[in-house]
Design a protein around this motif. Structure first.
Motif, PDB file in Angstrom:
ATOM      1  N   TYR A  16     -37.182  31.660 -24.647  1.00 18.51           N
ATOM      2  CA  TYR A  16     -36.181  30.096 -23.770  1.00 18.51           C
ATOM      3  C   TYR A  16     -35.374  29.324 -24.403  1.00 18.51           C
ATOM      4  CZ  TYR A  16     -39.453  32.185 -20.027  1.00 18.51           C
ATOM      5  OH  TYR A  16     -40.836  32.810 -19.341  1.00 18.51           O
ATOM      6  N   TYR A  18     -32.418  26.368 -24.907  1.00 19.89           N
ATOM      7  CA  TYR A  18     -31.854  25.553 -24.603  1.00 19.89           C
ATOM      8  C   TYR A  18     -31.118  24.567 -25.127  1.00 19.89           C
ATOM      9  CZ  TYR A  18     -33.968  25.894 -19.836  1.00 19.89           C
ATOM     10  OH  TYR A  18     -34.704  27.014 -18.910  1.00 19.89           O
ATOM     11  N   PRO A  90     -29.134  25.571 -20.404  1.00 18.54           N
ATOM     12  CA  PRO A  90     -29.714  26.534 -20.992  1.00 18.54           C
ATOM     13  C   PRO A  90     -28.494  27.057 -21.970  1.00 18.54           C
ATOM     14  CG  PRO A  90     -29.266  26.684 -18.845  1.00 18.54           C
ATOM     15  CD  PRO A  90     -29.095  25.267 -19.094  1.00 18.54           C
ATOM     16  N   GLU A  96     -32.205  31.606 -16.951  1.00 15.07           N
ATOM     17  CA  GLU A  96     -32.037  30.151 -17.188  1.00 15.07           C
ATOM     18  C   GLU A  96     -30.429  30.050 -16.546  1.00 15.07           C
ATOM     19  OE1 GLU A  96     -35.667  30.960 -18.882  1.00 15.07           O
ATOM     20  OE2 GLU A  96     -34.030  30.753 -19.538  1.00 15.07           O
TER      21      GLU A  96
END
Length: 193
Positions: A16, A18, A90, A96
């Protein structure tokens, strides 16, 4: 100093990313659930800090808070010292980001998907509570003191398996949109047992 590696297509389920542009610096937060329970902070593509989750990184005039669950990141938020804050964006190419763009292009569909996820998690929660009570009352100390409980809901495997899978997908949907509720998103109780 280690550099941020580009996102590979096979990493979308476990990595993930961001980002936040702040005072001329691009901060990127990376959480890779396949690589320990840590969050990494990069400044302009270079690693500056690694912390155990939940993490709080000091940046500029505030901090970036990061939390994750079994199904993904549940919080990645920048807060200034004066209390003003916002979510990080994101990184393009992540699941995302794709889910965010779906919400922008098709807001009604996005809301329907969100509500279906909530309903699935509520159904799973309602079905899991009697099952959990049954397991707890099988512990000898509890059984001696309070007796045993048999769940009135006994689902066959053909019904349990789709509910389990639907609960996992619903929990992932909630994580993709950074929605989290302490009761509703209890790691999808079915998978915790």
């Amino acid at each position: 100093m280690r550099k941020l590696t580009p996102l590979r297509p096979w990493q979308v389920l476990n990595r993930y990313l961001y980002e936040l542009d702040l005072a001329g610096t691009r901060y990127t937060v990376e959480v890779d659930i396949a690589d320990d329970d840590v969050a990494k902070l990069y400044a302009d593509g270079r690693l500056v800090s690694t912390l155990d989750l939940p993490a709080s990184f000091a940046v500029g005039d505030g901090r970036i808070d990061v939390a994750a669950s079994l199904y993904g990141v549940t919080r990645v938020h920048f807060s200034r010292r004066d209390g003003v804050g916002r979510r990080l964006t994101p990184v393009r190419g992540t699941l995302e980001d794709r889910r965010r763009r779906l919400g922008e292009r098709h807001p009604v569909l996005s809301r329907v998907i969100g509500w279906v996820a909530i309903v699935l998690l509520i159904v799973n929660l309602i079905l899991a509570v009697p099952f959990a009570l049954e397991i707890v009352t099988e512990i000898p100390v509890v059984a001696e003191r309070f007796g045993t409980f048999v769940s009135p809901i006994q689902l066959p495997v053909w019904a349990n398996t789709p509910l389990l899978l639907a609960g996992i997908v619903a929990a992932m949907e909630r994580a993709l949109t950074l929605r989290h509720n302490k009761i509703l998103d209890m790691e999808t109780i079915w998978t915790s047992m």
